[in-house]
Write a protein that holds these residues in place. Structure first.
Motif, PDB file in Angstrom:
ATOM      1  N   SER A  83       0.845  -1.192   0.000  1.00  0.00           N
ATOM      2  CA  SER A  83       0.000   0.000   0.000  1.00  0.00           C
ATOM      3  C   SER A  83       0.877   1.239   0.000  1.00  0.00           C
ATOM      4  N   ASN A  84       0.799   2.012  -1.062  1.00  0.00           N
ATOM      5  CA  ASN A  84       1.586   3.244  -1.195  1.00  0.00           C
ATOM      6  C   ASN A  84       0.752   4.422  -0.699  1.00  0.00           C
ATOM      7  N   ASP A  89       5.043   7.752  -7.014  1.00  0.00           N
ATOM      8  CA  ASP A  89       5.149   6.325  -7.339  1.00  0.00           C
ATOM      9  C   ASP A  89       6.332   5.687  -6.611  1.00  0.00           C
ATOM     10  N   ILE A 120       4.133   0.421  -7.797  1.00  0.00           N
ATOM     11  CA  ILE A 120       2.950   0.825  -7.047  1.00  0.00           C
ATOM     12  C   ILE A 120       2.714   2.307  -7.310  1.00  0.00           C
ATOM     13  N   THR A 125      -2.549   0.584  -4.278  1.00  0.00           N
ATOM     14  CA  THR A 125      -2.247  -0.685  -3.609  1.00  0.00           C
ATOM     15  C   THR A 125      -2.091  -1.759  -4.667  1.00  0.00           C
ATOM     16  N   ARG A 126      -1.071  -2.585  -4.511  1.00  0.00           N
ATOM     17  CA  ARG A 126      -0.842  -3.730  -5.403  1.00  0.00           C
ATOM     18  C   ARG A 126      -0.655  -4.967  -4.554  1.00  0.00           C
TER      19      ARG A 126
END
Length: 161
Positions: A83-84, A89, A120, A125-126
């Motif tokens: 979660s960024n 980026d 990300i 979120t990835r």
């Protein structure tokens, strides 16, 4: 019935009123099957639990990985939720020193096809799932310009499982 000798009592069998002598075998087999099915169910449940992925959440906040160190078992799928929380980026690349040396001079602007290399987006979120086959310590780094130098690194310690 004339001429039929009376049946001698079988002292090894306890007669239960309302049950036939042949029921003993059926009940014994039924109990054995119930016990065996319980063992099989327990084995299947434990085998399924071992194959289910473990989830590790990693937040990115102020260009730092939180937590910066995680420990996971070898040979088991680990789902990382990245979660960024930053308005810029980032990337999460995990591997050994040779992999990171290649990425420091690499030209890949984004990552999508490898589970150990994830881009990300800002405030995004990835999720990626990785199975580490061998125990050891691996590093995860954001290789975007200046991010590693700023301290955007962490470690994954893989235990014997």
């Amino acid at each position: 019935m004339a001429g039929v000798a009376p049946r001698s009592p079988d002292l090894s069998v306890t007669e239960v009123p309302g049950r036939r002598a042949g029921d003993r075998g059926f009940i014994g087999i039924a109990l054995a099957l119930i016990a065996a099915s319980g063992l099989v169910a327990a084995f299947v449940a434990s085998a399924g639990a071992a194959a289910d992925p473990t989830t590790v959440e990693v937040r990115i906040h102020f260009s730092r990985f939180i937590p910066s160190a995680v420990t996971v078992p070898a040979g088991r799928p680990i789902t990382f939720v990245l979660s960024n929380e930053d308005p810029i980026d980032h990337e999460w690349i995990v591997g050994d020193a040779a992999l990171h040396a290649r990425h420091r001079t690499g030209t890949e602007p984004t990552h999508a096809s490898r589970p150990t290399e994830v881009s990300i987006d800002a405030l995004g979120t990835r999720t990626t799932t990785v199975t580490f086959e061998r125990p050891g310590t691996y590093t995860f780094i954001c290789h975007l310009p200046g991010h590693e130098a700023y301290g955007m690194t962490g470690t994954v310690t893989v235990t014997g499982g």
